[in-house]
Design a protein around this motif. Structure first.
Motif, short mmCIF file in Angstrom:
data_model
loop_
_atom_site.label_atom_id
_atom_site.label_comp_id
_atom_site.label_asym_id
_atom_site.label_seq_id
_atom_site.Cartn_x
_atom_site.Cartn_y
_atom_site.Cartn_z
N VAL A 1 0.84 -1.21 0.00
CA VAL A 1 0.00 0.00 0.00
C VAL A 1 0.87 1.25 0.00
O VAL A 1 0.61 2.20 -0.74
CB VAL A 1 -0.97 -0.01 1.20
CG1 VAL A 1 -1.68 1.33 1.35
CG2 VAL A 1 -1.98 -1.13 1.05
N LEU A 2 1.91 1.26 0.81
CA LEU A 2 2.80 2.43 0.86
C LEU A 2 3.47 2.67 -0.49
O LEU A 2 3.54 3.81 -0.96
CB LEU A 2 3.86 2.24 1.95
CG LEU A 2 3.35 2.14 3.39
CD1 LEU A 2 4.50 1.86 4.34
CD2 LEU A 2 2.58 3.38 3.79
N GLY B 1 2.93 5.95 -2.79
CA GLY B 1 4.09 6.83 -2.72
C GLY B 1 4.34 7.40 -1.33
O GLY B 1 4.74 8.55 -1.19
N ILE B 2 4.13 6.57 -0.32
CA ILE B 2 4.29 6.98 1.08
C ILE B 2 5.56 6.35 1.63
O ILE B 2 5.81 5.16 1.45
CB ILE B 2 3.06 6.55 1.91
CG1 ILE B 2 1.80 7.23 1.37
CG2 ILE B 2 3.27 6.85 3.39
CD1 ILE B 2 0.50 6.69 1.97
N GLY B 3 6.37 7.13 2.33
CA GLY B 3 7.59 6.61 2.94
C GLY B 3 7.28 5.78 4.17
O GLY B 3 6.20 5.87 4.75
N PRO C 1 14.06 1.66 -1.15
CA PRO C 1 14.80 2.94 -1.01
C PRO C 1 14.02 4.00 -0.23
O PRO C 1 14.62 4.95 0.26
CB PRO C 1 15.03 3.37 -2.46
CG PRO C 1 14.00 2.66 -3.26
CD PRO C 1 13.71 1.38 -2.53
N TRP C 2 12.73 3.84 -0.07
CA TRP C 2 11.91 4.82 0.64
C TRP C 2 11.66 4.39 2.09
O TRP C 2 10.78 4.91 2.76
CB TRP C 2 10.59 5.05 -0.09
CG TRP C 2 9.96 3.82 -0.66
CD1 TRP C 2 10.11 3.33 -1.93
CD2 TRP C 2 9.08 2.90 0.01
NE1 TRP C 2 9.38 2.17 -2.07
CE2 TRP C 2 8.74 1.89 -0.91
CE3 TRP C 2 8.55 2.84 1.30
CZ2 TRP C 2 7.90 0.83 -0.59
CZ3 TRP C 2 7.72 1.78 1.63
CH2 TRP C 2 7.39 0.80 0.67
N LEU C 3 12.47 3.49 2.58
CA LEU C 3 12.36 2.99 3.93
C LEU C 3 13.54 3.53 4.75
O LEU C 3 14.69 3.36 4.36
CB LEU C 3 12.40 1.46 3.84
CG LEU C 3 11.98 0.66 5.03
CD1 LEU C 3 11.34 -0.63 4.55
CD2 LEU C 3 13.15 0.36 5.89
#
Length: 194
Positions: free
Chosen positions: A57-58, A62-64, A137-139
């Motif tokens: 879902v993230l 596009g949610i970090g 990469p967004w974690l």
């Protein structure tokens, strides 16, 4: 700033909005009202529930993601044993996963991380954080500490390279180890919306 959250959002006063410990349905509902910048929730080799639904879902929205307790509340460092005694005020005294018998059962995961760390000549804590950094990469994991040497150690995880084949091997081996004990006592688990 007086007013409800919705009024503040409509007035453009809320620039970035984050959530903590919510499920996929709540993330979607919040996103319908206001763009969500990040979700904070527990995620580690010891607690992989976000892989079931949350990470998808993230990524879709596009949610970090800001995983807390990447070291399993200290357990994955190898410094906590079955006979470890916590201070009477320590939260872990109330966590089923931290009972002496569950710590003993879960030691197999700590041993796995320890062997992997020894092969890479790094610490188990660095492996635990590096594993998270290798996921997406967004974690951005946030290990907590009050000690400067531990902060340096945790930051050193950014320099630990885990090759894709190593990552797969570590995950396959970790998945074979059944984690014992609930993440939170039942009354607290009900508060996290899942």
């Amino acid at each position: 700033m007086a007013g409800t959250v919705k009024e503040l959002i409509r007035a453009g006063k809320v620039k970035h909005f984050g959530l903590s410990e919510v499920g996929a349905q709540t993330i979607r509902r919040a996103r319908a009202v206001q763009p969500v910048t990040a979700l904070q929730s527990e995620y580690s080799l010891w607690w992989r529930e976000p892989e079931v639904e949350i990470l998808h879902v993230l990524e879709e929205l596009g949610i970090g993601f800001v995983p807390f307790s990447p070291l399993g509340k200290g357990f994955l460092t190898g410094q906590i044993k079955a006979d470890t005694k916590f201070d009477s005020t320590d939260f872990r005294n109330n966590v089923p996963r931290f009972s002496a018998e569950n710590r003993k059962a879960n030691q197999a995961l700590v041993d796995l991380i320890g062997r992997f760390a020894a092969e890479k000549q790094v610490t188990p804590a660095q492996v635990a954080v590096a594993w998270l950094l290798a996921q997406k990469p967004w974690l951005v994991p946030i290990p907590g500490t009050t000690k400067l040497p531990r902060l340096r150690e945790n930051c050193g995880a950014a320099a630990v390279e885990i090759r894709p084949e190593e990552l797969r091997t570590l995950e396959i081996m970790a998945a074979k180890i059944p984690v014992q004990g609930a993440r939170y006592p039942e009354h607290l688990q009900k508060l996290v919306g899942r």
